[in-house]
Design an enzyme around this catalytic site. Structure first.
Site, PDB file in Angstrom:
ATOM      1  N   GLU A 176       0.849  -1.196   0.000  1.00  0.00           N
ATOM      2  CA  GLU A 176       0.000   0.000   0.000  1.00  0.00           C
ATOM      3  C   GLU A 176       0.881   1.242   0.000  1.00  0.00           C
ATOM      4  O   GLU A 176       1.738   1.418   0.877  1.00  0.00           O
ATOM      5  CB  GLU A 176      -0.936  -0.002   1.205  1.00  0.00           C
ATOM      6  CG  GLU A 176      -1.976   1.101   1.144  1.00  0.00           C
ATOM      7  CD  GLU A 176      -3.005   1.008   2.260  1.00  0.00           C
ATOM      8  OE1 GLU A 176      -3.601   2.044   2.588  1.00  0.00           O
ATOM      9  OE2 GLU A 176      -3.210  -0.098   2.793  1.00  0.00           O
TER      10      GLU A 176
ATOM     11  N   LYS B 156      -7.656  -0.928  11.756  1.00  0.00           N
ATOM     12  CA  LYS B 156      -6.985  -1.350  10.536  1.00  0.00           C
ATOM     13  C   LYS B 156      -5.827  -0.410  10.225  1.00  0.00           C
ATOM     14  O   LYS B 156      -4.762  -0.833   9.767  1.00  0.00           O
ATOM     15  CB  LYS B 156      -7.984  -1.388   9.378  1.00  0.00           C
ATOM     16  CG  LYS B 156      -7.472  -2.079   8.123  1.00  0.00           C
ATOM     17  CD  LYS B 156      -6.807  -1.140   7.148  1.00  0.00           C
ATOM     18  CE  LYS B 156      -6.400  -1.861   5.862  1.00  0.00           C
ATOM     19  NZ  LYS B 156      -5.722  -0.947   4.899  1.00  0.00           N
TER      20      LYS B 156
ATOM     21  N   ASP C 219       4.741 -13.519  12.580  1.00  0.00           N
ATOM     22  CA  ASP C 219       3.413 -14.005  12.216  1.00  0.00           C
ATOM     23  C   ASP C 219       2.391 -12.878  12.365  1.00  0.00           C
ATOM     24  O   ASP C 219       1.800 -12.691  13.428  1.00  0.00           O
ATOM     25  CB  ASP C 219       3.044 -15.197  13.110  1.00  0.00           C
ATOM     26  CG  ASP C 219       1.763 -15.891  12.666  1.00  0.00           C
ATOM     27  OD1 ASP C 219       1.032 -15.328  11.828  1.00  0.00           O
ATOM     28  OD2 ASP C 219       1.487 -16.991  13.164  1.00  0.00           O
TER      29      ASP C 219
ATOM     30  N   HIS D  97      -3.402   9.990  -0.763  1.00  0.00           N
ATOM     31  CA  HIS D  97      -3.569   8.751  -1.517  1.00  0.00           C
ATOM     32  C   HIS D  97      -3.554   9.012  -3.023  1.00  0.00           C
ATOM     33  O   HIS D  97      -2.972   8.244  -3.787  1.00  0.00           O
ATOM     34  CB  HIS D  97      -4.907   8.090  -1.150  1.00  0.00           C
ATOM     35  CG  HIS D  97      -4.803   7.103  -0.037  1.00  0.00           C
ATOM     36  ND1 HIS D  97      -4.136   5.907  -0.165  1.00  0.00           N
ATOM     37  CD2 HIS D  97      -5.286   7.129   1.226  1.00  0.00           C
ATOM     38  CE1 HIS D  97      -4.213   5.237   0.965  1.00  0.00           C
ATOM     39  NE2 HIS D  97      -4.902   5.955   1.830  1.00  0.00           N
TER      40      HIS D  97
END
Length: 423
Positions: free
Chosen positions: A80, A265, A281, A378
């Site tokens: 991203e 998130k 992990d 973005h």
């Protein structure tokens, strides 16, 4: 080592690598691992099953971090476009006010043994607790190396839980796993104790497995931000206005799980990228983080409030089950190079770094959301991707991307048209 590197994003990838090697004094092995992109099929086959190839992530370095008084360069593997930029910007905002302070509760993992069809669950609980010392001794016999390094099973707890299938007796091993993630160690201990638990309870032991709700392995980070660094020139909002909007955005997440999911998130964008770069992990970390956020109703993992002198006080508390030894990290040369770049001495220190990155990622994103909007940053990065996909020559990519953003027409056909005009 100074993690503040002016114009780092403007350098070519090879020049960035040279800069990082010089700044962090990386070994020749680490430099070679970072320069040679790719994991051999042989190494990949040692890491996973049924291997037919590999897939690569970009490996980037977030700059500007000061963590517990030490400048830190942070490796991040993610596709991203805006994540590394946001982390670096977030770290820069905290730099002049001392950076991040971290603490970790210790590398404690939990393994569970499930006993079914127990005639008298509460009596069975007492029996298990009466044998606690012997059970701890048996558990520690499974990993003498861990015990030798100061770890091992420290306690045993027993819970009688109500389930849709009736009551179950769950024995929990509390294990200090030191600098390992610890999954294999705690699972081996649970397997060894299963026959003993079965005999003590008179029931049928089924699951013997770790819990990824690592709520005894918490990482915390905090910082404070001067409102001056929060001001938005694009919207003419003052630093104090942006600060208050960030607190309101956090309050929105605290009151609404739909918002909290996206809030968290944003935190995990940064943490997962560091976990991927170090071959930890990330799935276990994600599971633990969201389970922890859901205790008492799903909410945000960070906290924001107006503190002393009007500064924005920022903090995070999150389970962090990571390791610096063993596991897949030791099998991947680039992951080893990432660990050398971080220069952490323990799993606890790595956990603190990752908490700081998650916090920086979160408030950098919130600042954009409450001021110019998330799409402003973005879109400029997205425009570059569109230009590249349109086969715009490398020397024209930045110019084409900037023109598309200025026109608010970020499309492949427009990129192709602009490239033809500029040629």
């Amino acid at each position: 080592m100074n993690s503040r590197i002016n114009g780092f994003y403007k350098q070519s990838p090879s020049d960035r690598l040279d800069t990082i090697v010089e700044r962090a004094d990386l070994s020749a092995e680490a430099q070679a691992a970072l320069a040679n992109v790719g994991l051999s099929l042989g190494d990949a086959d040692n890491v996973s099953e049924n291997v037919v190839g590999t897939i690569e992530y970009p490996l980037s370095v977030a700059t500007n971090f000061v963590i517990d008084g030490e400048d830190t360069l942070v490796p991040m593997a993610i596709e991203e476009t805006s994540v590394v930029a946001a982390a670096s910007y977030g770290a820069l905002m905290a730099r002049d006010t001392g950076g991040f302070e971290t603490s970790v509760s210790g590398p404690i993992m939990i393994s569970q043994i499930q006993a079914l069809d127990v005639a008298d669950p509460h009596a069975a609980k007492v029996k298990i607790l009466n044998e606690k010392s012997d059970l701890i001794e048996l558990a520690n016999e499974q990993d003498p190396v861990l015990v030798e390094h100061g770890g091992g099973c420290e306690d045993i707890q027993v819970r009688v839980i109500d389930t849709p299938r009736g009551q179950m007796v769950v024995t929990q091993l509390i294990v200090d796993v030191r600098d390992a993630m610890g999954g294999n160690a705690v699972n081996t201990m649970a397997e060894a104790l299963a026959p003993e638990i079965e005999q003590l309870t008179g029931g049928d032991v089924s699951l013997r497995i770790l819990s990824n709700l690592a709520d005894r392995r918490l990482a915390r980070a905090r910082c404070r931000l001067d409102p001056a660094v929060l001001a938005s020139d694009d919207t003419d909002l003052s630093g104090e206005e942006v600060r208050d909007r960030i607190v309101d955005a956090w309050a929105f997440a605290a009151g609404d799980p739909y918002r909290a999911a996206t809030h968290n998130k944003g935190i995990m964008n940064g943490i997962d990228a560091v976990a991927t770069a170090t071959f930890n992990d990330w799935r276990a970390i994600e599971a633990g983080a969201h389970a922890y956020a859901a205790q008492g109703g799903y909410g945000p993992l960070t906290n924001y409030e107006v503190g002393e002198e009007g500064y924005l006080a920022c903090s995070i508390e999150i389970p962090m089950q990571v390791g610096t030894i063993g596991g897949a990290t030791s099998l991947h040369p680039t992951a080893q190079a990432s660990m050398e770049l971080l220069a952490v001495d323990s799993a606890d220190e790595l956990a603190g770094v990752m908490a700081a990155v998650g916090l920086a990622q979160n408030y950098a994103g919130l600042r954009a959301l409450v001021s110019e909007g998330i799409q402003a940053g973005h879109m400029s990065l997205h425009a570059k991707n569109i230009a590249i996909q349109a086969d715009v020559p490398q020397e024209l990519v930045d110019e084409v991307a900037a023109q598309m953003v200025a026109e608010d027409e970020v499309r492949q056909d427009r990129a192709e048209e602009l490239a033809r005009e500029l040629k």
